[in-house]
Design an enzyme around this catalytic site. Structure first.
Site, PDB file in Angstrom:
ATOM      1  N   CYS A 151      58.825  33.113  64.080  1.00  0.00           N
ATOM      2  CA  CYS A 151      58.283  32.722  65.390  1.00  0.00           C
ATOM      3  C   CYS A 151      58.940  33.536  66.497  1.00  0.00           C
ATOM      4  CB  CYS A 151      58.522  31.233  65.618  1.00  0.00           C
ATOM      5  SG  CYS A 151      57.965  30.635  67.231  1.00  0.00           S
ATOM      6  N   GLU A 211      52.332  30.034  61.643  1.00  0.00           N
ATOM      7  CA  GLU A 211      52.089  30.658  62.940  1.00  0.00           C
ATOM      8  C   GLU A 211      50.651  31.192  63.019  1.00  0.00           C
ATOM      9  OE1 GLU A 211      53.325  30.982  65.778  1.00  0.00           O
ATOM     10  OE2 GLU A 211      55.444  30.537  65.664  1.00  0.00           O
TER      11      GLU A 211
END
Length: 468
Positions: free
Chosen positions: A67, A140
């Protein structure tokens, strides 16, 4: 930062907005990892020792790092595309935050800390971190894919593809586009390794071969000669001044000189006898072991295994031996690819040293490209994509509706630039095209525009053409 945005927009998140399930999945994954609840592993119980705490910290960073790195990259990419005068952009604060030196430094610090914490871990524990990393990146992707789109988009390329009406044709080079190493070096190495060590080793009823030591010396001389003369040829075909506008005709005339050079070089190889006496079995075995670029097999499999796509893949290659290419792709379960390359001639199953020349130059490649399109016996609208990495691919790259350059060949870029070709990173090129599309311009892709799109990996190609 998020709290400030909520306050500025006077939002009551509890009343007005539900939490996206994709967001919940990632946050729950992070919290579970941080508490030691990792799929397939027994819970740690009380973290009694510093080592146990270090291990969980490493696992947690493994889940966080994707991330951090993703947002650091995106922040920089968005900042590069943002108009310097565009201070009213709705995501200005987001972009400024994630492109800032501070966030970039924090991301690097997170990765460095993960490396330090991983030093004392076992191979099995490092495998756990790898799985967590990939799981985090997958979550994600799901997060971004779950966001609603309020405008039509030009990607993926196949989004507007109608198999009943449209025909998608993918073309690709082979050497160093699909592979990690050049096939000519592989074929030469097979010859050297399998060649006799002395005259006494050669049966009278078989093709007489050069000794291994002589073969290695001959190949080394041919390779050096090719490299030196190739560089001289490239220099000789360059216009003295860079052309202001793309000129396909001038480029074609220049590449005819390169084609003559390639023909001469291949004749030298044939006359030298270095390719004589290689068994088909050894060629196929080498093909099975040939390493393909990351993401390349997966991309082609996604194309040819999709029965609803109405797509074909053609490989156009200078490779001396089509059997090597077919064996390479067959080992990756890609028997459906159409291979257009030169071929060895055999006596029984042993090469004679001769080559059936089919594709040995830029001119041969583009003629093969045109013939394939000409022989498509349907009236469907055709969309062509060519993926290549060298000067030999230039004409095909330019004639395709979309030309994608993979890798970083300096000769390709220098020749292209001198003839007025623009090399545009695929991402920024798509952003520009998307803006034009939203403003009402056409989203059609057309060849001979003088624009080629550059990528650093097959993952970019996959995402552009097929999506995630």
């Amino acid at each position: 930062m998020h709290n400030l945005l909520v306050q500025e927009r006077e939002l009551d998140l509890a009343k007005e907005h539900g939490i996206n399930s994709a967001t919940v999945k990632y946050t729950e994954f992070l919290l579970a990892t941080a508490s030691g609840k990792i799929e397939g592993l027994k819970g740690p119980g009380k973290l009694a020792t510093p080592f146990e705490k270090t291990k969980i910290a490493a696992y947690t960073l493994g889940a966080m790092t994707p991330c951090m790195r993703l947002y650091a990259v995106m922040g920089k990419k968005f900042q590069e595309l943002l108009d310097s005068n565009e201070s009213t952009h709705p995501y200005n604060k987001w972009i400024n935050n994630y492109s800032s030196d501070g966030f970039q430094a924090t991301t690097l610090q997170t990765e460095d800390l993960l490396d330090k914490l991983s030093v004392s871990l076992t191979g099995e524990e490092l495998d756990v971190i790898e799985k967590l990393y990939y799981q985090a990146m997958k979550l994600e992707i799901e997060f971004f894919s779950a966001q609603p789109l309020f405008q039509p988009t030009i990607v993926p390329l196949t989004k507007g593809h109608k198999p009943v009406e449209d025909h998608l044709i993918i073309f690709s080079d082979f050497d160093l586009t699909c592979t990690v190493v050049d096939s000519s070096a592989i074929l030469a190495e097979i010859a050297i390794v399998t060649a006799p060590k002395s005259d006494q080793n050669q049966p009278e009823d078989q093709i007489v071969r050069m000794l291994s030591s002589d073969l290695r010396n001959t190949w080394g001389f041919l390779s050096k000669q090719y490299t030196e003369e190739y560089e001289q040829c490239i220099e000789s075909i360059m216009p003295p001044d860079r052309l202001n506008n793309f000129d396909y005709k001038e480029l074609s005339m220049a590449l005819e000189q390169l084609s003559k050079f390639e023909n001469t070089a291949n004749n030298r190889v044939i006359e030298s006898g270095v390719l004589k006496g290689i068994s088909l079995e050894d060629i196929k075995r080498a093909g099975e072991r040939l390493i393909l670029q990351d993401g390349c097999p997966n991309f082609f499999q996604s194309i040819v295994k999709n029965e609803n796509l109405n797509a074909n893949v053609h490989v156009l290659s200078y490779c001396w031996c089509g059997d090597l290419i077919r064996s390479t792709f067959s080992s990756a379960d890609l028997n459906e690819l159409n291979v257009h390359a030169n071929e060895f001639t055999y006596e029984g199953s042993v090469s004679t040293g001769e080559i059936v020349k089919k594709v040995e130059s830029p001119i041969d490649k583009v003629e093969a490209f045109r013939n394939i399109l000409k022989n498509c016996n349907d009236d469907k609208k055709k969309l062509t994509v060519y993926i290549g990495d060298s000067v030999g691919d230039l004409l095909c790259l330019l004639e395709a509706d979309v030309g994608i350059v993979i890798g970083s060949s300096s000769s390709l870029r220098s020749v292209g630039t001198q003839f007025g070709i623009s090399f545009v990173p695929l991402y920024s090129g798509l952003v520009k095209k998307q803006k034009e599309y939203v403003e009402g311009s056409t989203s059609d892709w057309k060849g001979l525009s003088g624009i080629l799109y550059t990528v650093s990996s097959w993952a970019e190609v996959h995402a552009f053409i097929l999506g995630c």
